[in-house]
Design a protein around this motif. Structure first.
Motif, PDB file in Angstrom:
ATOM      1  N   UNK A   1      83.402  79.857  36.282  1.00 36.96           N
ATOM      2  CA  UNK A   1      83.218  79.783  34.839  1.00 36.96           C
ATOM      3  C   UNK A   1      81.726  79.909  34.500  1.00 36.96           C
ATOM      4  N   UNK A   2      81.439  80.629  33.454  1.00 36.50           N
ATOM      5  CA  UNK A   2      80.071  80.703  32.952  1.00 36.50           C
ATOM      6  C   UNK A   2      80.041  80.131  31.542  1.00 36.50           C
ATOM      7  N   UNK A   3      78.895  79.624  31.152  1.00 32.36           N
ATOM      8  CA  UNK A   3      78.750  79.011  29.833  1.00 32.36           C
ATOM      9  C   UNK A   3      78.157  80.012  28.852  1.00 32.36           C
ATOM     10  N   UNK A   4      78.601  79.949  27.610  1.00 33.18           N
ATOM     11  CA  UNK A   4      78.090  80.812  26.548  1.00 33.18           C
ATOM     12  C   UNK A   4      76.712  80.364  26.061  1.00 33.18           C
ATOM     13  N   UNK A   5      76.398  79.099  26.298  1.00 31.58           N
ATOM     14  CA  UNK A   5      75.179  78.503  25.784  1.00 31.58           C
ATOM     15  C   UNK A   5      74.382  77.877  26.923  1.00 31.58           C
ATOM     16  N   UNK A   6      73.145  77.558  26.617  1.00 34.72           N
ATOM     17  CA  UNK A   6      72.303  76.830  27.554  1.00 34.72           C
ATOM     18  C   UNK A   6      72.290  75.374  27.103  1.00 34.72           C
ATOM     19  N   UNK A 133      82.787  66.469  28.981  1.00 37.13           N
ATOM     20  CA  UNK A 133      83.113  67.879  29.169  1.00 37.13           C
ATOM     21  C   UNK A 133      83.915  68.434  28.002  1.00 37.13           C
ATOM     22  N   UNK A 134      84.746  67.608  27.390  1.00 43.08           N
ATOM     23  CA  UNK A 134      85.508  68.036  26.204  1.00 43.08           C
ATOM     24  C   UNK A 134      84.537  68.444  25.086  1.00 43.08           C
ATOM     25  N   UNK A 135      83.452  67.680  24.931  1.00 41.31           N
ATOM     26  CA  UNK A 135      82.448  68.033  23.926  1.00 41.31           C
ATOM     27  C   UNK A 135      81.816  69.389  24.258  1.00 41.31           C
ATOM     28  N   UNK A 136      81.454  69.602  25.515  1.00 42.15           N
ATOM     29  CA  UNK A 136      80.860  70.889  25.892  1.00 42.15           C
ATOM     30  C   UNK A 136      81.829  72.030  25.611  1.00 42.15           C
ATOM     31  N   UNK A 164      78.732  68.931  36.597  1.00 37.53           N
ATOM     32  CA  UNK A 164      78.296  70.322  36.499  1.00 37.53           C
ATOM     33  C   UNK A 164      77.834  70.877  37.845  1.00 37.53           C
ATOM     34  N   UNK A 165      77.257  70.016  38.680  1.00 35.50           N
ATOM     35  CA  UNK A 165      76.778  70.450  39.994  1.00 35.50           C
ATOM     36  C   UNK A 165      77.887  70.510  41.045  1.00 35.50           C
ATOM     37  N   UNK A 166      79.077  70.049  40.686  1.00 33.86           N
ATOM     38  CA  UNK A 166      80.183  70.063  41.638  1.00 33.86           C
ATOM     39  C   UNK A 166      80.156  68.915  42.622  1.00 33.86           C
ATOM     40  N   UNK A 167      79.386  67.869  42.322  1.00 30.21           N
ATOM     41  CA  UNK A 167      79.354  66.685  43.184  1.00 30.21           C
ATOM     42  C   UNK A 167      80.549  65.792  42.884  1.00 30.21           C
ATOM     43  N   UNK A 168      81.100  65.102  43.881  1.00 23.88           N
ATOM     44  CA  UNK A 168      82.078  64.062  43.563  1.00 23.88           C
ATOM     45  C   UNK A 168      81.423  63.059  42.611  1.00 23.88           C
ATOM     46  N   UNK A 169      82.137  62.644  41.584  1.00 19.21           N
ATOM     47  CA  UNK A 169      81.537  61.793  40.556  1.00 19.21           C
ATOM     48  C   UNK A 169      80.983  60.493  41.121  1.00 19.21           C
ATOM     49  N   UNK A 188      75.579  74.806  35.631  1.00 18.58           N
ATOM     50  CA  UNK A 188      76.936  74.807  36.162  1.00 18.58           C
ATOM     51  C   UNK A 188      76.954  75.486  37.516  1.00 18.58           C
ATOM     52  N   UNK A 189      77.316  74.751  38.560  1.00 17.71           N
ATOM     53  CA  UNK A 189      77.397  75.314  39.903  1.00 17.71           C
ATOM     54  C   UNK A 189      78.726  76.014  40.100  1.00 17.71           C
ATOM     55  N   UNK A 190      78.764  77.046  40.952  1.00 18.65           N
ATOM     56  CA  UNK A 190      80.027  77.779  41.182  1.00 18.65           C
ATOM     57  C   UNK A 190      81.143  76.879  41.697  1.00 18.65           C
ATOM     58  N   UNK A 191      80.775  75.832  42.461  1.00 15.58           N
ATOM     59  CA  UNK A 191      81.796  74.969  43.066  1.00 15.58           C
ATOM     60  C   UNK A 191      82.244  73.830  42.148  1.00 15.58           C
ATOM     61  N   UNK A 192      81.729  73.788  40.921  1.00 20.20           N
ATOM     62  CA  UNK A 192      82.085  72.696  40.011  1.00 20.20           C
ATOM     63  C   UNK A 192      83.562  72.709  39.697  1.00 20.20           C
ATOM     64  N   UNK A 193      84.194  71.547  39.823  1.00 19.72           N
ATOM     65  CA  UNK A 193      85.597  71.387  39.455  1.00 19.72           C
ATOM     66  C   UNK A 193      85.623  70.577  38.166  1.00 19.72           C
ATOM     67  N   UNK A 194      85.991  71.233  37.084  1.00 21.44           N
ATOM     68  CA  UNK A 194      85.867  70.611  35.765  1.00 21.44           C
ATOM     69  C   UNK A 194      87.178  69.987  35.320  1.00 21.44           C
ATOM     70  N   UNK A 195      87.097  68.943  34.481  1.00 17.25           N
ATOM     71  CA  UNK A 195      88.330  68.271  34.057  1.00 17.25           C
ATOM     72  C   UNK A 195      89.227  69.173  33.231  1.00 17.25           C
TER      73      UNK A 195
END
Length: 195
Positions: A1-6, A133-136, A164-169, A188-195
């Protein structure tokens, strides 16, 4: 996933709660009192004067007074719109709310064991990550090619950065803790698993 914003994240400046060594995490207390200390105002002014990131197009802040005051200073500096969103509020520390801040490590120890724990009624890592993440996701739908500054609190931002970095919380404290009035980019890291 890529983000539209910074996305940039800014922790509020040193607060009256920090000065008193108190955990202030309930919205009722956080929104009404415990704004920035004089030291915190100086920290924010210094960060803004030496801004290391792109200028934000808009700011979204926690409604807690210490974050709101930080965001207001940034909005005045950058002449950009400011909105509040409860999703950026402080992590709720349950029974520890209003008590001494030396109890934070007790919670962080439990964080390492489970992202779903509710030790002493604390808001879980997964709950904080999901609301952040819902806000983002909402901001992604509303804006494109903008730089958005999120002004919030230590734990809330550490958890979002870990996500965002894909670390375990449960490893959010392994990241260098955000200092008061410190700004970082949320990448956002490529390995990030988002909710």
């Amino acid at each position: 996933m890529t983000l539209n914003n910074r996305y940039l994240v800014l922790r509020h400046g040193h607060s009256l709660a920090n000065q008193a060594h108190l955990i202030i995490s309930h919205p009722r207390q956080g929104e009404a009192g415990y704004g920035l200390s004089p030291q915190g105002r100086q920290q924010v002014a210094c960060t803004l004067a030496n801004w290391p990131c792109p200028r934000p197009d808009r700011i979204v802040s926690s409604p807690f007074r210490r974050a709101r005051e930080t965001a207001e200073l940034a909005a005045a500096r950058f002449l950009c719109p400011l909105n509040e969103d409860i999703a950026l509020r402080e992590r709720f520390f349950g029974e520890l709310d209003g008590g001494p801040d030396l109890r934070y490590p007790d919670v962080w120890q439990q964080d390492e064991l489970s992202p779903d724990h509710h030790y002493a009624g604390v808001e879980s890592l997964n709950q904080v990550a999901e609301r952040g993440w819902r806000l983002i996701e909402q901001l992604e739908q509303r804006h494109r090619d903008q730089t958005l500054l999120l002004v919030s609190h230590g734990d809330t931002l550490q958890i979002l950065l870990a996500l965002a970095l894909g670390l375990p919380l449960g490893r959010h404290r392994e990241l260098k803790p955000l200092a008061t009035a410190e700004v970082r980019e949320l990448s956002l890291a490529p390995q990030a698993v988002l909710p």
